[in-house]
Every structure is written in structure tokens, then in C-alpha cells.
Design a protein around this motif. Structure first.
Motif, PDB file in Angstrom:
ATOM      1  N   ASP A  31      48.232  38.493  35.526  1.00 42.91           N
ATOM      2  CA  ASP A  31      49.567  39.037  35.295  1.00 42.91           C
ATOM      3  C   ASP A  31      49.737  40.204  36.254  1.00 42.91           C
ATOM      4  O   ASP A  31      49.153  40.207  37.350  1.00 42.91           O
ATOM      5  CB  ASP A  31      49.753  39.449  33.834  1.00 42.91           C
ATOM      6  CG  ASP A  31      48.650  40.375  33.322  1.00 42.91           C
ATOM      7  OD1 ASP A  31      48.099  41.158  34.125  1.00 42.91           O
ATOM      8  OD2 ASP A  31      48.333  40.325  32.118  1.00 42.91           O
ATOM      9  N   PHE A  32      50.483  41.210  35.861  1.00 39.10           N
ATOM     10  CA  PHE A  32      50.751  42.330  36.776  1.00 39.10           C
ATOM     11  C   PHE A  32      49.577  43.289  36.893  1.00 39.10           C
ATOM     12  O   PHE A  32      49.379  43.916  37.935  1.00 39.10           O
ATOM     13  CB  PHE A  32      51.995  43.090  36.304  1.00 39.10           C
ATOM     14  CG  PHE A  32      52.698  43.815  37.416  1.00 39.10           C
ATOM     15  CD1 PHE A  32      53.637  43.165  38.198  1.00 39.10           C
ATOM     16  CD2 PHE A  32      52.435  45.144  37.691  1.00 39.10           C
ATOM     17  CE1 PHE A  32      54.290  43.818  39.226  1.00 39.10           C
ATOM     18  CE2 PHE A  32      53.088  45.812  38.712  1.00 39.10           C
ATOM     19  CZ  PHE A  32      54.011  45.143  39.481  1.00 39.10           C
ATOM     20  N   GLY A  57      49.306  52.814  31.615  1.00 40.63           N
ATOM     21  CA  GLY A  57      48.991  51.650  30.805  1.00 40.63           C
ATOM     22  C   GLY A  57      49.593  50.407  31.420  1.00 40.63           C
ATOM     23  O   GLY A  57      50.068  50.411  32.557  1.00 40.63           O
ATOM     24  N   THR A  58      49.611  49.318  30.681  1.00 42.27           N
ATOM     25  CA  THR A  58      50.005  48.030  31.239  1.00 42.27           C
ATOM     26  C   THR A  58      51.435  47.641  30.910  1.00 42.27           C
ATOM     27  O   THR A  58      51.922  46.632  31.412  1.00 42.27           O
ATOM     28  CB  THR A  58      49.070  46.928  30.726  1.00 42.27           C
ATOM     29  OG1 THR A  58      49.143  46.878  29.297  1.00 42.27           O
ATOM     30  CG2 THR A  58      47.646  47.195  31.156  1.00 42.27           C
ATOM     31  N   GLY A  59      52.107  48.361  30.058  1.00 43.11           N
ATOM     32  CA  GLY A  59      53.477  48.017  29.707  1.00 43.11           C
ATOM     33  C   GLY A  59      54.264  49.251  29.353  1.00 43.11           C
ATOM     34  O   GLY A  59      53.719  50.340  29.165  1.00 43.11           O
ATOM     35  N   GLY A 424      55.821  46.015  35.787  1.00 40.71           N
ATOM     36  CA  GLY A 424      54.758  45.157  35.306  1.00 40.71           C
ATOM     37  C   GLY A 424      55.174  44.401  34.081  1.00 40.71           C
ATOM     38  O   GLY A 424      55.746  43.321  34.175  1.00 40.71           O
ATOM     39  N   ALA A 425      54.927  44.958  32.902  1.00 42.19           N
ATOM     40  CA  ALA A 425      55.163  44.237  31.665  1.00 42.19           C
ATOM     41  C   ALA A 425      56.044  45.038  30.726  1.00 42.19           C
ATOM     42  O   ALA A 425      56.012  46.260  30.722  1.00 42.19           O
ATOM     43  CB  ALA A 425      53.827  43.915  30.989  1.00 42.19           C
ATOM     44  N   GLY A 519      59.575  42.058  35.934  1.00 37.45           N
ATOM     45  CA  GLY A 519      58.486  43.015  36.127  1.00 37.45           C
ATOM     46  C   GLY A 519      58.937  44.338  36.712  1.00 37.45           C
ATOM     47  O   GLY A 519      58.127  45.244  36.866  1.00 37.45           O
ATOM     48  N   PHE A 520      60.215  44.454  37.056  1.00 40.90           N
ATOM     49  CA  PHE A 520      60.736  45.691  37.646  1.00 40.90           C
ATOM     50  C   PHE A 520      62.031  46.055  36.920  1.00 40.90           C
ATOM     51  O   PHE A 520      63.114  45.633  37.312  1.00 40.90           O
ATOM     52  CB  PHE A 520      61.019  45.508  39.137  1.00 40.90           C
ATOM     53  CG  PHE A 520      59.815  45.169  39.954  1.00 40.90           C
ATOM     54  CD1 PHE A 520      59.018  46.169  40.483  1.00 40.90           C
ATOM     55  CD2 PHE A 520      59.461  43.847  40.184  1.00 40.90           C
ATOM     56  CE1 PHE A 520      57.896  45.860  41.238  1.00 40.90           C
ATOM     57  CE2 PHE A 520      58.347  43.533  40.937  1.00 40.90           C
ATOM     58  CZ  PHE A 520      57.565  44.540  41.467  1.00 40.90           C
TER      59      PHE A 520
END
Length: 802
Positions: A31-32, A57-59, A424-425, A519-520
Motif C-alpha cells: 500500500d502507501f 503514522g500510516t493514515g 497515503g491512507a 491517497g492525496f
């Protein structure tokens, strides 16, 4: 058996159990932000996240903010490697809390030019200072069992055309300057590196075998993994053979099935593939996500993020000017303080782009001074607003709602201000493919009657409603715009709306989320009530200053000036801030200018003000740290990590010509240039609240180094203080080698009480006496060894023969 040996055994066992398909799968993002898990070998998913001042973090998770430390320029301004290590440990602690295994930091590209858009995200114009601060930061993060990726390898010293520019660097400058911080930090044990977007000397960095394979991996003997900058990899065979180990993110991945076909066709030997897999598994083993491999386990006490942020800020502030010892202020004597400038209320605490994270709070200068001076009246006036965009709306009931098809609610969360931004997410648990809209809603109670301004800030197809009426519906960027580009260069559309004081209205902004840009996401509502004209704002600030015991003017840059994605066109302060300073200084002789910028700015008014304090992007404790320093509770401990030029013309260009950016200056960058143009402030400059006498200098023999410089100095002032002893070398007598007049060879912070002496012992690295000439060559001769307060304030000199 050592932990390192056990990790290597676990890596070899895992490699032996993998087929070619799984080996290839392991090397690309799922993923991202993450690599795939391989349960059959006991490998969990490796998670990465942006830094370098916090951990996103991821999201998108506004309910899970991150400690925000001061900018990298600020950290380098402390000239304190132990403090840099503490910063790294703080961020490693944050990574562990957020489930992040690898922090995408630090950025150790050099300050070749202050026009560079990510200047604030890098440390210094000097490779030694950059390398020492960066190595300590990396060690600190990895002390917590979290990996780092030193970046951007190499030559990404500016942003203009960064995906395509060919940076032409001579071999000597490349080795002595631009590669030097990477060499120092990888030797210190960095577990990862990131390949840059740009091309260097004709080869794009993600395919640059001579630098990635031959230098980084073989010559330096480095055993870490190289990850591409996001979307930087654009080939299959060339990047696989050129030393890249991991391609990120998942979308646009040129590896995957294409790499599998290349391996099976013999275009990429399987032994090359195996080397990449070993490096990725070694990283996984170090962060503790590979079965049978002991991860690096932290055994450190928990750090207080607020305390660390505040200490770094105060240690980083550079007192650039202090005529008549205006600073520190005596808080007990202050009855009325004029605090001026829009950034005094809306502090700029970090730079734009991928370095942005979400702080739990921000203490503005207005908040900090008001809390520190309960017995005084702190009168605020914006004076001049440098922000080209309206500030984000803050009102009752602000909420972000993410919906799927049929208006189904996927996620809802309260917002402090009307901004939704992620790269990303979306939030955890929200399927990006199911996401249709992002809606910001709130209830605005107008403070005054008249024409108010609302704005859409960001990009995408949007609908703006006020009191149920559609104010705007349409696109705020061209449909064919590249999402990553517009993410960093979002636009603003403003709309006048008549409102009545006290009559609350519902406002909403709905963004259509398309799969291509899921994702953006970057969208927000800006707001400004009716107010005075720009001229009236200036007049009110001057009036406030005239009646005050002291005037504090906070000026600086904005996200539209200093950010990833573009370079600066001028070092001038935006808006009418220069005019504000001049008019306030004319009205009040006790004017202090606080410069809230991550990199150099011009100061045409410098000789008109008695005190100037540089605070960089100071992190979440900005206002508290500022109050500490202004009132003398802490000494401004910073020294400039880069030269501040006096004019735009004195800055090297960041604009390519014909796709090429030639580093024609060679090794003569920054303070090494020897240019006749006198800087605004020299490298290493910074005043304190005490004075120092440098009493003696000697060079002792040292079998581990070229020698150790011993400097004895005395605090001759009336307050405890801290000094940064800087050691410069001058070219060997009689040499014909073209070198700068002097260069930094070492430094050390010291502290002493009034009247006390202290000794600094600073080893001289052998590399300081060498140049690159088809290899490292020592230049024999007799060198000047200078102990200095700054480049232009050298106190003692001795000699050393090599």
C-alpha cells in the motif's frame, strides 16, 4: 551468540525458504506505507512513516496526534549531538506508540542554497555538522528499536524539477561535501537509506549503480536497505541492477510482475534479488518483526515530549543581535507589552510537505507570553499578515465525515480546525476504494455584521454551502493536474458572504474523492470576518507599540514560501512585514524582532532594531520556549548552522538550465565560498546572555585522531552560560591545493557558572586534513588551528603539522 549473529541466522533461514515470487513480492509496497507480511517465514508487515519532527503514522488520524519537535535547522542550531540523540529517542518512542517500524528521516542534504524549498528540513551547509547531528539523531531513533532511512541519497538539495533535474556535481565536491554526511551516518549504523528523485551526473538516483552499489554498499561496507523516494522508481531492470532494494509505494510500482519476469529471463540475476531480500529481512529482524530474530529492544526511560520539544527550542534559538543588552527582559518591570505580527497568534511550528504532522497542541507566542507575564498587559495586534491564504476556520461543532456510496457514514471525527489532509491512507478501518466524499461541517457564529470571507483551500471537486445555500460547486484545480504536485501546491478560492452578528449559520464543504487521488486528500475551509484594511492594521500595531514598555514583533514565512515541492524565489519576508518592523521600531526604541522561519530571510531593517531572535520552526512548545528566552529563564543557546546572506543575489541558484543544475561552485559552498559579499550573519554566529574569554589553546597528540584540540575558556559574565567552541582549520602553509580559507573541523558545547573556567576537548578527524583526488589524499603541511565563537569571531590560533 550475539544478537547480530542470531539475526543473521534468522535472515538466512528465511531466505532459504522463499521462492522467487515471494522474494519479489517482499520488495514492493503493499500500500502507501507498508511492505507485505510473509507469515510462512514469520515476517510481519514492515510499516514506514514520515518524519523528521514527528511521526504521522500510516493514515489520517486527528485523534492521534504526534509530538512535534522543532525543525531540523533548529536541531542543528543547537550544535549538541546528545540533544540530537534525545530528539531521535523521542521520535523512536513515538514510532513504537504508533506501530511504525521505520521513520523516513533524517534529511541530510546540504544547505547548498537558502532558496531550497526544504532547507528547513535539512541540517546545515557544513557536512561535518550535518553528519554529527544526523548520526546522533539516527542512533537515538534506533536506540528504540526503530529503523531510519537517511535521505535523500544524493544531490536532492533543491526542489525545482526534482523528478527530472540532472544535478552535475564534480567528484571532489561530491565526496567532500554531499556524500560526507551519508558516509558518517551509515558508518554510525543507519539501517536504511532513501534514494532521491533527481539524477546525478546523468544517472537517475534510483538506478545509480556507481553510487548505490559501488560506493554506499561496497566501498562503505554498508548492510542496510535502500528504499526509493515515493514514486521515484520508474524502471524495472535498471533500478534493480542499480542498487535499489525496495520500491514504494504500491501504486505506480515498476517492479512486481515485471521484476519477476526480468529475474526469470536472466535480466536480473537471482543473486541480486537475494541481496535485496537479505537487506530487507535484516531491517525486519532489527525492528523485531522476523521470527527467531531478536529485535533491538529499548531499555530507556520514557521521555516527556513537551519537555524535549521545549528544551530543543530554547537551545536552538539564535540571538542574532542584542544592542544595549535589551535581552533578557525583566518581567517584573513590564507593565505593557505590544505583541505584534499575525504569526504571534498563529505560530508557524513546522514546514510544509511530507514533513507535516499533527501536534496535540501549539503554544503560540501570544499564549506563551500571556502565561509568563500574568502581571502585565500583553496587547496583541496582527499588524501585517504574511499568509496568502485565509486561516483555517475554527467554529462550533467542527466535524469531518467520510462517506461511501448512498451517503453511508464510514468515519466521523471532531476537528480542531476545518482541515482534512492525508497522504497515503484514510483513517484506520476505512476502505479507500469505498470512499466517495469527505465532508467538513460546522456552525459559525459571526462576531460582526458585514461581508465575511470563506475560502476553499486544497484541490478537487467540491461543494461549499452556507446556511443551506450552494456558494460554489466545481473544481478547484485542473482535472489533469498531478495529485502529488497539487498536494504540495494547493490553491485557494475565496467567496464573500454577508452575515449578521450573532446569527449562527451552518457551513459545509464536501469533497468528491476519486480513486486516482484517494491517497492525496488536502482540503479545508478558510475564514476571515470583516476587519480593518491592511493600512489600518499597520496603524493599530504602531499605536500599540508606541504605548508599550517593549514591542515584540513576530515575523516569518508561510507554508506557501517554505515547503516541499518547490523552491523559494526570494528570501524576502512575504507581505508587508518589513514595513511593520520599520514602523514599529521607529515608534518604540525597545523593539525585539522574532523571526519565525525555518531558513534565512532578508532583513533590510536590521540596523534599525536593537534585538533580533531567530526561532526557526520551533515545534509545539513555541510560545513557552519564546517566553523562557525573552525573560531570561533560559539562555538562547543556538548558533547558525548555515550562512545568512544579505541579498537574494548572494544565494546560489536552484533553477536548472536545459534540465541541468550545475554545481559550478565545487567545494566552495556557503561559508567556504570566500565570496567578497559580507553575509548578514556568518556561519556559527549566535549571542548569549553572558560573555566568554578564550584563555588558551593547545593540540595534544592523539593516536585515534589527527590530534585533540584543548581550549580553556572562562565565563566572564554575571550569568551561567553555555558556549559552542568551534574549531576551524586553515589551509596548509605552502600548499598549492585549492581549498577554502578555513573549514569546520570540530565543535563542543561547554557550560560554566559566572567566573568559572571550563575546558573543551575536541578531536580532529584525519579526514579534515584530506581532499578527494581519485581517493582520499592527505595534504601535508602546517595548518592553522583556530578556536572560535563563530566563523567571523575567532579567538585563539595555534598550528599543527601533518
Amino acid at each position: 551468540m550475539s544478537d547480530d549473529a542470531r539475526r543473521e541466522e534468522a535472515v538466512e533461514r528465511a531466505v532459504a525458504r522463499l521462492g522467487v515470487e515471494d522474494k519479489v513480492r517482499l520488495l514492493s509496497g503493499q500500500d502507501f506505507w507498508a511492505l507485505p507480511a510473509l507469515p510462512e517465514i514469520g515476517l510481519a508487515s514492515l510499516v514506514m512513516s514520515d518524519g523528521p519532527v514527528g511521526v504521522r503514522g500510516t493514515g489520517w488520524a486527528p485523534d492521534d496526534p504526534s509530538v512535534v519537535l522543532p525543525s531540523p535547522t533548529a536541531l542543528a542550531a543547537t550544535w549538541d549531538v546528545e540533544l540530537a540523540r534525545t530528539a531521535g529517542r523521542m521520535l523512536g518512542q513515538e514510532c513504537r506508540r504508533k506501530g511504525v517500524h521505520v521513520l523516513l528521516a533524517p534529511t541530510v542534504n546540504l544547505h547548498r542554497s537558502p532558496l531550497g524549498g526544504r532547507h528547513f528540513e535539512c541540517y546545515s551547509e557544513d557536512p561535518l555538522l550535518t553528519g554529527e547531528v544526523g548520526a546522533a539523531y539516527v542512533t537515538g531513533v534506533q536506540d528504540q528499536g526503530v529503523g531510519t532511512t537517511v535521505k535523500h541519497f544524493v544531490g536532492n538539495d533543491s526542489e525545482t524539477d526534482r523528478m527530472s533535474v540532472d544535478v552535475r556535481i564534480g567528484e571532489r565536491a561530491l565526496r567532500e561535501l554531499y556524500l560526507a554526511p551519508f558516509a558518517r551516518i551509515t558508518a554510525a549504523g543507519a539501517w536504511g537509506a532513501m534514494a532521491a528523485y533527481n539524477t546525478v551526473n546523468g544517472l537517475t538516483m534510483t538506478e545509480h549503480g556507481p553510487l548505490q552499489n559501488d560506493v554506499l554498499k561496497r566501498e562503505w561496507g554498508w548492510d542496510g536497505a535502500i528504499v526509493s523516494d515515493w514514486t521515484a522508481a520508474r524502471s524495472t531492470v535498471a533500478s534493480a541492477l542499480g542498487g535499489l532494494d525496495v520500491v514504494m509505494p504500491a501504486f505506480g510500482d515498476p517492479w512486481g510482475p515485471a521484476l519477476l519476469r526480468a529475474v526469470r529471463a536472466g535480466e536480473v540475476p537471482e543473486k541480486v534479488l537475494d541481496d535485496k531480500v537479505r537487506r530487507v529481512l535484516r531491517l525486519a529482524a532489527r525492528v523485531g518483526i522476523l521470527d527467531g530474530a531478536p529485535g533491538v529492544r529499548p531499555s530507556l526511560p520514557a521521555l516527556d515530549g513537551a519537555q524535549v520539544a521545549r528544551e530543543i527550542a530554547t537551545r536552538s534559538f539564535v540571538l542574532a543581535r542584542n544592542e544595549r543588552n535589551l535581552l533578557p527582559l525583566d518581567g517584573g518591570e513590564l507593565r505593557r507589552v505590544a505583541l505584534l505580527g499575525a504569526l504571534a497568534a498563529d505560530a508557524r511550528v513546522l514546514g510544509g510537505g511530507s514533513a507535516q504532522v499533527f501536534p496535540p497542541y501549539v503554544i503560540s507566542p501570544r499564549d506563551g507570553l500571556a502565561a509568563a507575564l500574568p502581571g502585565a498587559s500583553v496587547v496583541y495586534a496582527p499588524g501585517a499578515d504574511p499568509r496568502p491564504h485565509l486561516p483555517a476556520l475554527a467554529c462550533d461543532g467542527l466535524t469531518a465525515t467520510l462517506r461511501g456510496s448512498g451517503f453511508r457514514v464510514l468515519h466521523s471525527t471532531p476537528l480542531p480546525v476545518a482541515t482534512v489532509r492525508w497522504m497515503g491512507a484514510p483513517p484506520s478501518g476505512v476502505d479507500p476504494d469505498a470512499l466517495s466524499t469527505v465532508e467538513i461541517t460546522g456552525r459559525l457564529t459571526p462576531p460582526a455584521s458585514g461581508v465575511h470571507e470563506l475560502s476553499i483551500i486544497g484541490f478537487g471537486q467540491v461543494v461549499l454551502r452556507v446556511a443551506g445555500d450552494v456558494i460554489f460547486e466545481g473544481a478547484v484545480f485542473a482535472d489533469d493536474a498531478d495529485p502529488e504536485t497539487v498536494f504540495h501546491e494547493s490553491v485557494e478560492r475565496r467567496f464573500p458572504v454577508p452575515l449578521t452578528a450573532g446569527e449562527a449559520v451552518d457551513v459545509s464543504l464536501t469533497l468528491e474523492v476519486r480513486p486516482a487521488v484517494a491517497g492525496f486528500v488536502n482540503v479545508g475551509l478558510g475564514y476571515a470576518p470583516p476587519g480593518p484594511s491592511p493600512d489600518e492594521l499597520l496603524d493599530r500595531a504602531v499605536a500599540a507599540a508606541r504605548d508599550a514598555d517593549v514591542a515584540v514583533v513576530v515575523v516569518g514565512t508561510t507554508e506557501e514560501v517554505e515547503s516541499e515541492g518547490f523552491d523559494r524565489t526570494t528570501l524576502a519576508l512575504p507581505g508587508r512585514q518589513d514595513e511593520l518592523v520599520r514602523r514599529v521600531a521607529a515608534a518604540n526604541p525597545r523593539t525585539i524582532v522574532v523571526v519565525n522561519a525555518g531558513s534565512p530571510v532578508l532583513m533590510p531593517w536590521l540596523d534599525e532594531v536593537p534585538a533580533v531572535l531567530l526561532t526557526w520552526f520551533p515545534g509545539q512548545e513555541a510560545g513557552a520556549a519564546l517566553a523562557d528566552v525573552l525573560l531570561g529563564l533560559a539562555e538562547p543557546g543556538g548558533r547558525l548552522p548555515t550562512t545568512w546572506p544579505r541579498r537574494d543575489e548572494d544565494a546560489l541558484s536552484t533553477t536548472p538550465s536545459g534540465g541541468i543544475l550545475a554545481y559550478e561552485e565545487g567545494v566552495f559552498v556557503g561559508y567556504r565560498s570566500g565570496t567578497a559579499a559580507a553575509p548578514l550573519f556568518p556561519f556559527g554566529h549566535g549571542l548569549g546572555y553572558t560573555t566568554w574569554s578564550y584563555e588558551s589553546i593547545a593540540v595534544e597528540t592523539d593516536p585515534a585522531h589527527a590530534g585533540t584540540v584543548v581550549v580553556r575558556l572562562r565565563n566572564t559574565g554575571s550569568r551561567p552560560g553555555r558556549e559552542i567552541v568551534q574549531i576551524y582549520l586553515g589551509a596548509a602553509v605552502g600548499t598549492t591545493v585549492d581549498r577554502p580559507d578555513r573549514w569546520l573541523a570540530g565543535f563542543a558545547p561547554v557550560s560554566a557558572a559566572p567566573g568559572h573556567t571550563v575546558e573543551a576537548r575536541i578531536p580532529l578527524p584525519p579526514r579534515a586534513f584530506q581532499i578527494w583526488d581519485d581517493g582520499w589524499q592527505a595534504v601535508p603541511g602546517t595548518y592553522r588551528v583556530e578556536a572560535a565563537h563563530s566563523l567571523h569571531d575567532r579567538r585563539l590560533t595555534t598550528e599543527l603539522s601533518i
